[in-house]
Design an enzyme around this catalytic site. Structure first.
Site, short mmCIF file in Angstrom:
data_model
loop_
_atom_site.label_atom_id
_atom_site.label_comp_id
_atom_site.label_asym_id
_atom_site.label_seq_id
_atom_site.Cartn_x
_atom_site.Cartn_y
_atom_site.Cartn_z
N HIS A 291 23.35 71.33 8.14
CA HIS A 291 22.21 70.90 8.74
C HIS A 291 21.35 70.90 7.64
O HIS A 291 20.28 69.91 7.54
CB HIS A 291 21.53 71.80 9.91
N GLU B 255 21.70 67.68 5.64
CA GLU B 255 21.28 66.72 6.43
C GLU B 255 19.75 66.34 6.04
O GLU B 255 19.33 65.07 5.82
CB GLU B 255 21.56 66.75 7.91
N HIS B 256 18.98 67.25 5.90
CA HIS B 256 17.57 67.12 5.67
C HIS B 256 17.42 66.84 4.21
O HIS B 256 16.69 65.92 3.95
CB HIS B 256 16.92 68.41 5.62
N GLU C 109 11.55 74.94 11.95
CA GLU C 109 12.33 74.19 12.97
C GLU C 109 13.10 75.40 13.67
O GLU C 109 13.14 75.29 14.81
CB GLU C 109 13.48 73.31 12.47
#
Length: 440
Positions: free
Chosen positions: A63, A66-67, A143
């Protein structure tokens, strides 16, 4: 011959268009669905790597990556990546799952070459600077904090962790505050270089396109990054023979001062390609898949105990789960839990009616067809079909599978699934031992 790609036509779907598949010499697979009536195209790069491929130390790295891939390449800054797509009215984004990651863009058909160049560039040639790592670390920690402020989402993570324990399927996709805080740029870059390879990837596109042009544009983009010269073969699909350890009878209560209590009651389910996957889909709709479902009628319509109540399934290559979620006033949790358990036990013992099965199948078929009304969903169907399944079923083939489900099959699945030992997760203003004995 070593540099020659192989192409085949997979289907001419009357509800869609022509589906073609090309395998490049480096192992990259490219699937397209040509739909001339559309004026848009969705383009995606699917990587067969997700959070279950991480060690505990690297939890959340997929993740995180991904950012970071949107932060810049050797040819584009982060602003260039977003501005070039938005300048033509398109959109680009990404998401990480337990078993894969996807980067995608949706644009007008005339702008597909740009979308291919941008998305392939960020996937193959990201620079991952130290400064960007630190910037996105802060974003991801925010997040995680935001997710923790949404107990209706968090309770699902708590349940999954209760069921799978320390297995990678039990960990949060985003990682934890501790794991994200500790990840270094070197660790992230190493994961990227080792895991993101042509043979682990699938490119899919759907809309008004020409398959040959897509293949040439993708091949040029991968060649530009130096990813096209090494021969390779597509990575095999995840094994379906591994047995994932699971735990039953778990009760996990997370104390939070919330206005509502949130609970998930559930058990192990079926893996993605189980023979009864169509039957469990129909059963799920009967139990809690809509406003006419048993749980919705019993808990909300007849008693007004909860605003939101539904059942759900999750499937992985070698495991799966079934659960029921409800959000209600803290004082009503025990009643909601009792009604849910009674209804599941009743269905396990008595089954469901033929009429309910037909309704559940109708909901499945409607979801399949209505879910393919845009290029994005069709692009996803291609990518997931190639990455996760042994075959790419046409819409008609899926509908035939659903139509073939019998009431006897659904009742057999109910008797097996709903008789399994249950686990429970609850978030609300409760003590840790508040539900001790609730599953007896």
């Amino acid at each position: 011959m070593a540099n020659r790609a192989t192409t085949q036509t997979l289907s001419d779907d009357p509800l869609g268009g022509t589906v073609r598949r090309t395998v490049l010499p480096n192992g990259l697979r490219i699937l397209t669905e040509s739909i001339p009536a559309m004026r848009s195209v969705s383009f995606g790069v699917w990587v067969g790597i997700g959070s279950r491929d991480e060690t505990p130390t690297l939890s959340g790295v997929s993740h995180f990556l991904e950012h970071l891939l949107f932060k810049g390449t050797k040819r584009r800054s982060a602003l260039d990546i977003s501005a070039q797509i938005e300048a033509v009215g398109g959109e680009t984004n990404a998401f990480t799952a337990k078993e894969y990651t996807c980067y995608y863009a949706r644009v007008l058909d005339a702008d597909l070459p740009l979308a291919i160049d941008v998305v392939c560039d960020l996937v193959t040639d990201s620079v991952l600077t130290e400064a960007d790592v630190e910037t996105e670390r802060g974003v991801i920690l925010e997040e995680i904090a935001m997710h923790d402020d949404e107990p209706g989402d968090e309770v699902h993570d708590v349940f999954t962790e209760a069921l799978y324990g320390h297995h990678p399927l039990g960990r949060q996709i985003s990682g934890t505050v501790a794991s994200i805080s500790a990840l270094s740029r070197k660790q992230i870059d190493s994961f990227y270089r080792k895991r993101y390879r042509p043979e682990t990837m699938i490119v899919s596109a759907a809309g008004n396109l020409d398959h040959g042009k897509v293949v040439r544009a993708v091949r040029a983009a991968f060649d530009r990054a130096g990813w096209g010269d090494k021969p390779g073969v597509p990575a095999p699909r995840r094994s379906r023979t591994n047995r994932v350890p699971t735990r039953s009878g778990q009760i996990v209560v997370r104390n939070k001062d919330t206005e509502q209590a949130h609970l998930v009651l559930g058990c192990t389910g079926y893996p993605r390609q189980h023979d009864d996957r169509w039957a469990i889909g129909a059963l799920n709709n009967v139990l809690g898949g809509g406003m006419s479902s048993r749980l919705f009628q019993q808990i909300r319509e007849q008693r007004g105990l909860a605003y939101s109540v539904y059942s759900f399934t999750s499937q992985y290559s070698d495991s799966g789960l079934f659960g029921v979620y409800a959000g209600c006033a803290p004082g009503k949790v025990e009643e909601v839990l009792a009604i849910t358990r009674e209804e599941l036990a009743r269905v396990a013992a008595e089954g469901v009616t033929d009429t309910e099965v037909e309704r559940g199948k109708g909901m499945l078929k409607g979801a399949v067809v209505l879910g393919l009304e845009d290029t994005g969903s069709r692009m996803s169907r291609l990518g997931k079909g190639e990455l996760l399944y042994d075959e790419l079923l046409s819409v008609d083939e899926v509908l035939r599978h659903v139509d073939a489900v019998t009431p006897e099959q659904v009742r057999a699945v109910a008797a097996d699934l709903l008789a399994r030992p249950m686990s429970l997760s609850v978030i609300g203003d409760f003590d840790e031992g508040a539900f001790e004995g609730a599953l007896d």
